[in-house]
Design a protein around this motif. Structure first.
Motif, PDB file in Angstrom:
ATOM      1  N   THR A 148       0.835  -1.208   0.000  1.00 36.98           N
ATOM      2  CA  THR A 148       0.000   0.000   0.000  1.00 36.98           C
ATOM      3  C   THR A 148       0.862   1.246   0.000  1.00 36.98           C
ATOM      4  O   THR A 148       0.555   2.239  -0.678  1.00 36.98           O
ATOM      5  N   TYR A 149       1.963   1.202   0.741  1.00 31.54           N
ATOM      6  CA  TYR A 149       2.877   2.354   0.775  1.00 31.54           C
ATOM      7  C   TYR A 149       3.446   2.646  -0.613  1.00 31.54           C
ATOM      8  O   TYR A 149       3.475   3.798  -1.056  1.00 31.54           O
ATOM      9  N   PHE A 150       3.893   1.605  -1.315  1.00 30.69           N
ATOM     10  CA  PHE A 150       4.476   1.812  -2.639  1.00 30.69           C
ATOM     11  C   PHE A 150       3.425   2.227  -3.670  1.00 30.69           C
ATOM     12  O   PHE A 150       3.713   3.009  -4.575  1.00 30.69           O
ATOM     13  N   ALA A 151       2.208   1.719  -3.529  1.00 33.50           N
ATOM     14  CA  ALA A 151       1.159   2.077  -4.478  1.00 33.50           C
ATOM     15  C   ALA A 151       0.690   3.514  -4.295  1.00 33.50           C
ATOM     16  O   ALA A 151       0.310   4.185  -5.265  1.00 33.50           O
ATOM     17  N   PHE A 152       0.720   4.006  -3.044  1.00 35.31           N
ATOM     18  CA  PHE A 152       0.228   5.363  -2.750  1.00 35.31           C
ATOM     19  C   PHE A 152       1.317   6.189  -2.069  1.00 35.31           C
ATOM     20  O   PHE A 152       1.048   6.922  -1.124  1.00 35.31           O
ATOM     21  N   LEU A 159      -2.796   5.263   3.019  1.00 33.71           N
ATOM     22  CA  LEU A 159      -2.214   4.180   3.813  1.00 33.71           C
ATOM     23  C   LEU A 159      -2.674   4.261   5.258  1.00 33.71           C
ATOM     24  O   LEU A 159      -3.130   3.266   5.837  1.00 33.71           O
ATOM     25  N   TYR A 160      -2.561   5.449   5.849  1.00 33.14           N
ATOM     26  CA  TYR A 160      -2.940   5.601   7.254  1.00 33.14           C
ATOM     27  C   TYR A 160      -4.454   5.424   7.441  1.00 33.14           C
ATOM     28  O   TYR A 160      -4.905   4.858   8.439  1.00 33.14           O
ATOM     29  N   ALA A 161      -5.225   5.901   6.465  1.00 34.05           N
ATOM     30  CA  ALA A 161      -6.679   5.736   6.545  1.00 34.05           C
ATOM     31  C   ALA A 161      -7.054   4.263   6.439  1.00 34.05           C
ATOM     32  O   ALA A 161      -7.974   3.789   7.126  1.00 34.05           O
ATOM     33  N   ARG A 162      -6.353   3.512   5.588  1.00 35.23           N
ATOM     34  CA  ARG A 162      -6.620   2.079   5.471  1.00 35.23           C
ATOM     35  C   ARG A 162      -6.340   1.368   6.794  1.00 35.23           C
ATOM     36  O   ARG A 162      -7.143   0.547   7.256  1.00 35.23           O
ATOM     37  N   MET A 163      -5.215   1.673   7.411  1.00 35.11           N
ATOM     38  CA  MET A 163      -4.873   1.067   8.695  1.00 35.11           C
ATOM     39  C   MET A 163      -5.885   1.451   9.772  1.00 35.11           C
ATOM     40  O   MET A 163      -6.390   0.589  10.497  1.00 35.11           O
ATOM     41  N   GLY A 164      -6.173   2.746   9.860  1.00 33.40           N
ATOM     42  CA  GLY A 164      -7.087   3.231  10.898  1.00 33.40           C
ATOM     43  C   GLY A 164      -8.477   2.653  10.754  1.00 33.40           C
ATOM     44  O   GLY A 164      -9.097   2.234  11.748  1.00 33.40           O
ATOM     45  N   LEU A 165      -8.979   2.607   9.507  1.00 31.14           N
ATOM     46  CA  LEU A 165     -10.324   2.088   9.282  1.00 31.14           C
ATOM     47  C   LEU A 165     -10.379   0.589   9.564  1.00 31.14           C
ATOM     48  O   LEU A 165     -11.368   0.094  10.119  1.00 31.14           O
ATOM     49  N   ALA A 166      -9.325  -0.131   9.214  1.00 32.59           N
ATOM     50  CA  ALA A 166      -9.288  -1.574   9.492  1.00 32.59           C
ATOM     51  C   ALA A 166      -9.331  -1.845  10.990  1.00 32.59           C
ATOM     52  O   ALA A 166     -10.053  -2.747  11.456  1.00 32.59           O
ATOM     53  N   ILE A 167      -8.566  -1.076  11.769  1.00 35.17           N
ATOM     54  CA  ILE A 167      -8.567  -1.238  13.226  1.00 35.17           C
ATOM     55  C   ILE A 167      -9.939  -0.932  13.800  1.00 35.17           C
ATOM     56  O   ILE A 167     -10.468  -1.661  14.652  1.00 35.17           O
ATOM     57  N   MET A 260     -17.440   0.578  -5.318  1.00 34.01           N
ATOM     58  CA  MET A 260     -16.087   0.065  -5.141  1.00 34.01           C
ATOM     59  C   MET A 260     -16.039  -1.083  -4.132  1.00 34.01           C
ATOM     60  O   MET A 260     -15.229  -2.009  -4.264  1.00 34.01           O
ATOM     61  N   MET A 261     -16.917  -1.058  -3.145  1.00 31.93           N
ATOM     62  CA  MET A 261     -17.009  -2.192  -2.222  1.00 31.93           C
ATOM     63  C   MET A 261     -17.494  -3.441  -2.968  1.00 31.93           C
ATOM     64  O   MET A 261     -16.948  -4.534  -2.803  1.00 31.93           O
ATOM     65  N   GLY A 262     -18.528  -3.249  -3.802  1.00 28.84           N
ATOM     66  CA  GLY A 262     -19.015  -4.370  -4.602  1.00 28.84           C
ATOM     67  C   GLY A 262     -17.965  -4.863  -5.580  1.00 28.84           C
ATOM     68  O   GLY A 262     -17.806  -6.074  -5.791  1.00 28.84           O
ATOM     69  N   LEU A 263     -17.219  -3.928  -6.137  1.00 30.84           N
ATOM     70  CA  LEU A 263     -16.173  -4.285  -7.100  1.00 30.84           C
ATOM     71  C   LEU A 263     -15.058  -5.082  -6.417  1.00 30.84           C
ATOM     72  O   LEU A 263     -14.552  -6.063  -6.969  1.00 30.84           O
ATOM     73  N   SER A 264     -14.688  -4.679  -5.209  1.00 37.59           N
ATOM     74  CA  SER A 264     -13.632  -5.397  -4.485  1.00 37.59           C
ATOM     75  C   SER A 264     -14.065  -6.823  -4.167  1.00 37.59           C
ATOM     76  O   SER A 264     -13.249  -7.749  -4.178  1.00 37.59           O
ATOM     77  N   PHE A 265     -15.358  -7.001  -3.879  1.00 34.82           N
ATOM     78  CA  PHE A 265     -15.880  -8.345  -3.612  1.00 34.82           C
ATOM     79  C   PHE A 265     -15.824  -9.212  -4.868  1.00 34.82           C
ATOM     80  O   PHE A 265     -15.405 -10.369  -4.831  1.00 34.82           O
ATOM     81  N   LEU A 266     -16.211  -8.651  -5.997  1.00 38.62           N
ATOM     82  CA  LEU A 266     -16.303  -9.429  -7.237  1.00 38.62           C
ATOM     83  C   LEU A 266     -14.946  -9.684  -7.883  1.00 38.62           C
ATOM     84  O   LEU A 266     -14.711 -10.750  -8.449  1.00 38.62           O
ATOM     85  N   LEU A 267     -14.049  -8.706  -7.796  1.00 39.95           N
ATOM     86  CA  LEU A 267     -12.734  -8.884  -8.419  1.00 39.95           C
ATOM     87  C   LEU A 267     -11.895  -9.929  -7.685  1.00 39.95           C
ATOM     88  O   LEU A 267     -11.060 -10.603  -8.283  1.00 39.95           O
ATOM     89  N   SER A 268     -12.086 -10.028  -6.371  1.00 39.42           N
ATOM     90  CA  SER A 268     -11.378 -11.037  -5.557  1.00 39.42           C
ATOM     91  C   SER A 268      -9.861 -10.957  -5.730  1.00 39.42           C
ATOM     92  O   SER A 268      -9.194 -11.967  -5.960  1.00 39.42           O
ATOM     93  N   ILE A 269      -9.325  -9.755  -5.612  1.00 37.86           N
ATOM     94  CA  ILE A 269      -7.878  -9.559  -5.732  1.00 37.86           C
ATOM     95  C   ILE A 269      -7.228  -9.794  -4.379  1.00 37.86           C
ATOM     96  O   ILE A 269      -7.739  -9.373  -3.350  1.00 37.86           O
ATOM     97  N   CYS A 270      -6.099 -10.474  -4.380  1.00 35.75           N
ATOM     98  CA  CYS A 270      -5.383 -10.739  -3.141  1.00 35.75           C
ATOM     99  C   CYS A 270      -5.001  -9.421  -2.467  1.00 35.75           C
ATOM    100  O   CYS A 270      -4.624  -8.454  -3.135  1.00 35.75           O
ATOM    101  N   SER A 271      -5.078  -9.366  -1.146  1.00 33.54           N
ATOM    102  CA  SER A 271      -4.822  -8.110  -0.433  1.00 33.54           C
ATOM    103  C   SER A 271      -3.391  -7.625  -0.583  1.00 33.54           C
ATOM    104  O   SER A 271      -3.113  -6.438  -0.375  1.00 33.54           O
ATOM    105  N   GLU A 272      -2.468  -8.520  -0.949  1.00 34.97           N
ATOM    106  CA  GLU A 272      -1.090  -8.101  -1.181  1.00 34.97           C
ATOM    107  C   GLU A 272      -0.939  -7.280  -2.462  1.00 34.97           C
ATOM    108  O   GLU A 272       0.062  -6.598  -2.653  1.00 34.97           O
ATOM    109  N   ALA A 273      -1.935  -7.357  -3.358  1.00 34.87           N
ATOM    110  CA  ALA A 273      -1.820  -6.681  -4.661  1.00 34.87           C
ATOM    111  C   ALA A 273      -2.927  -5.663  -4.913  1.00 34.87           C
ATOM    112  O   ALA A 273      -2.845  -4.902  -5.885  1.00 34.87           O
ATOM    113  N   ASP A 274      -3.938  -5.624  -4.046  1.00 36.77           N
ATOM    114  CA  ASP A 274      -5.102  -4.789  -4.358  1.00 36.77           C
ATOM    115  C   ASP A 274      -4.807  -3.293  -4.345  1.00 36.77           C
ATOM    116  O   ASP A 274      -5.506  -2.513  -4.988  1.00 36.77           O
TER     117      ASP A 274
END
Length: 339
Positions: A148-152, A159-167, A260-274
């Motif tokens: 996520t850091y390298f992508a953004f 990155l920080y929003a992803r971490m914070g929201l996940a927690i 985008m939530m629906g798209l993430s469900f349907l695309l089924s991309i591994c979290s290491e690459a999403d």
């Protein structure tokens, strides 16, 4: 008669698993021959594209599934119920905190974490702590954070929003799960597992490492068929979905977040690459919807939804999906007042 039914059910599962594995193997080993076949030349290019996407999802997922089933099998063989009980704080809500922190330590994606959590719950881990691990581990693990850091790298706030929201989502969903289900048993136990529990003394004559490999082999083939089915459905969507539809509603926060939530469900991309996929939508969709994509997909997609239904009772899975969807959607929308 009960034994015959059990054997027939086991044989049916094995046949399905072997057929799915052979389908993948043929597609992988004979890709070039299939492309050059005269019959394939008459088919639309989308079918070749479908085959490519299908194989890429499987190849991307298999290493993490192997990692997950080996960790699961290691837990089955080497970790006792007493050890797990010592790790868990006595106060149920307080136990959520170390479970979230544990997510930073394990490099497991959304596919690999399901068999691990299933095994931990069988060893005595509370159901609501298992729910927290299902959410936190695929998002907070070091591999995902690095990607996520390298992508953004130019938008570190994502990155920080992803971490914070996940927690936040892990804490809320874990708490709600505790009050809804308490310590009820929501795992599915197959007849084979129940029979294995009854004769577990027979396997103790094997060395622990042999037991680990036997468990890993069984779990890999049991899990693998759901991965292949999920990859098949996700490939269909990626191949035939009209992407121009996305561009028409990309700017509205509410609609684009849900999309985008629906798209993430349907695309089924591994979290290491999403994160890299999300970055490609950066000029089309709002930051809020991108974060929702990055949080919801690692928790729920086609592949691990099938695995959840196979591992847990339908009541729990439907409740888990509903709670996660609502919490991620509304908490992501609240981020627009911060970002």
């Amino acid at each position: 008669m009960a034994y015959i039914k059990k054997t027939e059910g086991s044989l049916r599962k094995d046949v399905i698993g072997i057929c799915l594995f052979l389908m993948f193997l043929v597609s992988f080993l004979f890709t070039e021959q299939i492309k050059q076949d005269p019959l394939m030349a008459k088919l639309p290019k989308m079918f070749v594209q479908f085959n490519t996407i299908f194989l890429s999802i499987i190849i991307e997922t298999i290493p993490f599934i192997l990692l997950g089933v080996f960790i699961s099998s290691f837990i089955q063989t080497f970790v006792s119920e007493k050890a797990i009980a010592k790790f868990i704080p006595k106060k149920p809500i307080m136990a959520i905190v170390p479970a979230i922190l544990l997510g930073f330590a394990f490099p497991l994606c959304e596919c690999a974490i399901v068999p691990v959590v299933r095994r931990l719950i069988k060893k005595g881990l509370p159901l609501h702590i298992g729910a927290v691990l299902l959410i936190s581990t695929p998002i907070l693990n070091p591999v995902v954070l690095l990607s996520t850091y390298f992508a953004f790298r130019n938008h570190e706030a994502i990155l920080y929003a992803r971490m914070g929201l996940a927690i936040f989502v892990a804490a809320i969903v874990g708490t709600i799960t505790y009050f809804l289900f308490k310590n009820r048993k929501e795992l599915k136990w197959s007849k084979e597992e129940l029979a294995g529990e009854a004769v577990s003394g027979a396997t103790r004559t094997l060395s622990r490492w042999k037991q680990t490999f036997y468990h890993a082999s069984d779990e890999f083939f049991d899990t693998g068929k759901y991965i292949i089915i999920g990859a098949f459905l996700a490939s269909l969507f990626q191949t035939f979905f009209n992407r121009n539809f996305l561009l028409s509603i990309g700017t509205d926060d509410v609609r684009s977040t849900g999309l985008m939530m629906g798209l993430s469900f349907l695309l089924s991309i591994c979290s290491e690459a999403d994160a890299f996929i999300a970055a490609s939508f950066g000029t089309t969709f709002s930051k809020v919807s991108l974060i929702a994509f990055l949080v919801y997909g690692p928790i729920l997609d086609i592949k691990n939804a099938l695995m959840l239904f196979a591992a847990f009772n339908t009541r729990f899975v439907l409740a888990f999906i509903s709670i996660v969807t609502v919490v991620v959607f509304f908490s992501a929308l609240c981020l627009k007042f911060i970002l």
